[in-house]
Design a protein around this motif. Structure first.
Motif, PDB file in Angstrom:
ATOM      1  N   PHE A  31      -0.441   7.881   4.245  1.00  0.00           N
ATOM      2  CA  PHE A  31      -0.783   6.679   4.591  1.00  0.00           C
ATOM      3  C   PHE A  31      -1.230   6.545   6.065  1.00  0.00           C
ATOM      4  CE2 PHE A  31       0.485   5.308   0.734  1.00  0.00           C
ATOM      5  CZ  PHE A  31       1.617   5.494   0.357  1.00  0.00           C
ATOM      6  N   LYS A  67       0.857  11.984  -0.768  1.00  0.00           N
ATOM      7  CA  LYS A  67      -0.005  11.006  -0.345  1.00  0.00           C
ATOM      8  C   LYS A  67       0.158  10.775   1.318  1.00  0.00           C
ATOM      9  CE  LYS A  67       4.438   8.206  -0.348  1.00  0.00           C
ATOM     10  NZ  LYS A  67       5.353   9.181  -0.851  1.00  0.00           N
ATOM     11  N   PHE A 118       0.860  -1.234   0.161  1.00  0.00           N
ATOM     12  CA  PHE A 118      -0.040   0.185  -0.186  1.00  0.00           C
ATOM     13  C   PHE A 118       0.894   1.479   0.068  1.00  0.00           C
ATOM     14  CE2 PHE A 118       0.547   1.666   4.160  1.00  0.00           C
ATOM     15  CZ  PHE A 118       0.992   0.683   5.079  1.00  0.00           C
ATOM     16  N   ASN A 119       2.079   1.059   0.522  1.00  0.00           N
ATOM     17  CA  ASN A 119       2.955   2.405   0.399  1.00  0.00           C
ATOM     18  C   ASN A 119       3.826   2.460  -0.935  1.00  0.00           C
ATOM     19  OD1 ASN A 119       4.647   0.033   0.830  1.00  0.00           O
ATOM     20  ND2 ASN A 119       5.650   1.075   2.646  1.00  0.00           N
ATOM     21  N   ASN A 178      -5.644   4.800   2.158  1.00  0.00           N
ATOM     22  CA  ASN A 178      -4.669   5.682   1.838  1.00  0.00           C
ATOM     23  C   ASN A 178      -5.079   6.633   0.846  1.00  0.00           C
ATOM     24  OD1 ASN A 178      -2.845   3.568   2.999  1.00  0.00           O
ATOM     25  ND2 ASN A 178      -3.404   2.218   1.297  1.00  0.00           N
ATOM     26  N   PHE A 224      -4.457   9.911  -1.873  1.00  0.00           N
ATOM     27  CA  PHE A 224      -3.448  10.780  -2.696  1.00  0.00           C
ATOM     28  C   PHE A 224      -4.072  11.954  -3.447  1.00  0.00           C
ATOM     29  CE2 PHE A 224      -0.852   6.750  -2.929  1.00  0.00           C
ATOM     30  CZ  PHE A 224      -1.671   5.753  -2.279  1.00  0.00           C
TER      31      PHE A 224
END
Lengths: 115, 114
Positions: free
Chosen positions: B51, B49, A100-101, B32, B34
């Protein structure tokens, strides 16, 4: 190469013809994605690959669409018997892996026009 | 299924004006977030982004975004825009499970007049 490379950059074809769109991801990237950008639908996900495998094909709009990836690198999106509603910009993206990163890096796209 | 809403479809600003573009998503789990930008004739590029951690995220070219979990929002901001910021901006989300399918908003076209 430095980025994701897509070819051709533009494709004009007649309704009913088959087309092949190519994507060359960033070297070393194991994950590859196809998206479509159209006026009516915005940016929509089509399919992804982890290595040469495409575990989920449910995003493909119809059975006229197929994709493959060989050697864990280049991918081809094929549209058979094209229709006018297939006209769109087809975008390819790649990432290091599916984590996911890991952000996705996009190519310039192929602008497909169906006459 | 999750969705992303961008409420401003077209924004016109003069140089040096402040910018805020709204983005809301509909998903209750961990996401997540973006922001991508597409300059005229160029490919989509990642602006910033989020997270986890600090909800205020700083990106390239002076952009920042704030994640407000209670409002399901991830608005993009820039204190002073430049003509070169003219572009289309896309908010996107992926889930923390499964593969990273980006779900995009419809985009906001920003025009900055000199």
């Amino acid at each position: 190469g430095a980025g994701v490379s897509q070819s051709p950059s533009n494709k004009v074809t007649e309704k009913g013809k088959d087309v092949e769109l190519r994507c060359d991801p960033i070297s070393g990237h194991t994950a590859l994605y196809w998206y479509r950008q159209s006026l009516g639908q915005g940016l929509e996900f089509l399919i992804y690959f982890q290595g040469n495998s495409a575990p989920d094909k449910s995003g493909l709009p119809s059975d006229r669409f197929s994709a493959e990836r060989t050697g864990g690198s280049v991918s081809t999106l094929t549209i058979q018997r094209t229709q006018q509603e297939d006209s769109a910009v087809y975008l390819c993206a790649s990432s290091w892996d599916l984590s996911f990163n890991q952000p996705q890096h996009f190519g310039d796209g192929t602008r497909l026009s169906i006459l | 299924a999750q969705s992303v809403s961008q409420h401003n479809h077209h924004v016109i600003l003069s140089e040096a004006a402040s910018l805020e573009l709204g983005c809301n998503y509909s998903y209750g789990g961990t996401v997540n977030l973006f922001w991508y930008v597409q300059y005229p004739g160029q490919h989509l590029q990642l602006l910033l982004k989020y997270f986890s951690g600090d909800p205020l995220v700083k990106g390239i070219k002076g952009f920042e975004a704030e994640f407000i979990k209670s409002k399901f929002s991830f608005n993009l901001r820039k204190p002073s825009v430049q003509w070169s910021d003219t572009a289309e901006y896309f908010c996107a989300v992926t889930l923390n499970t499964g593969f990273q399918k980006l779900v995009f908003g419809t985009g906001t076209r920003l025009l900055v007049s000199p």
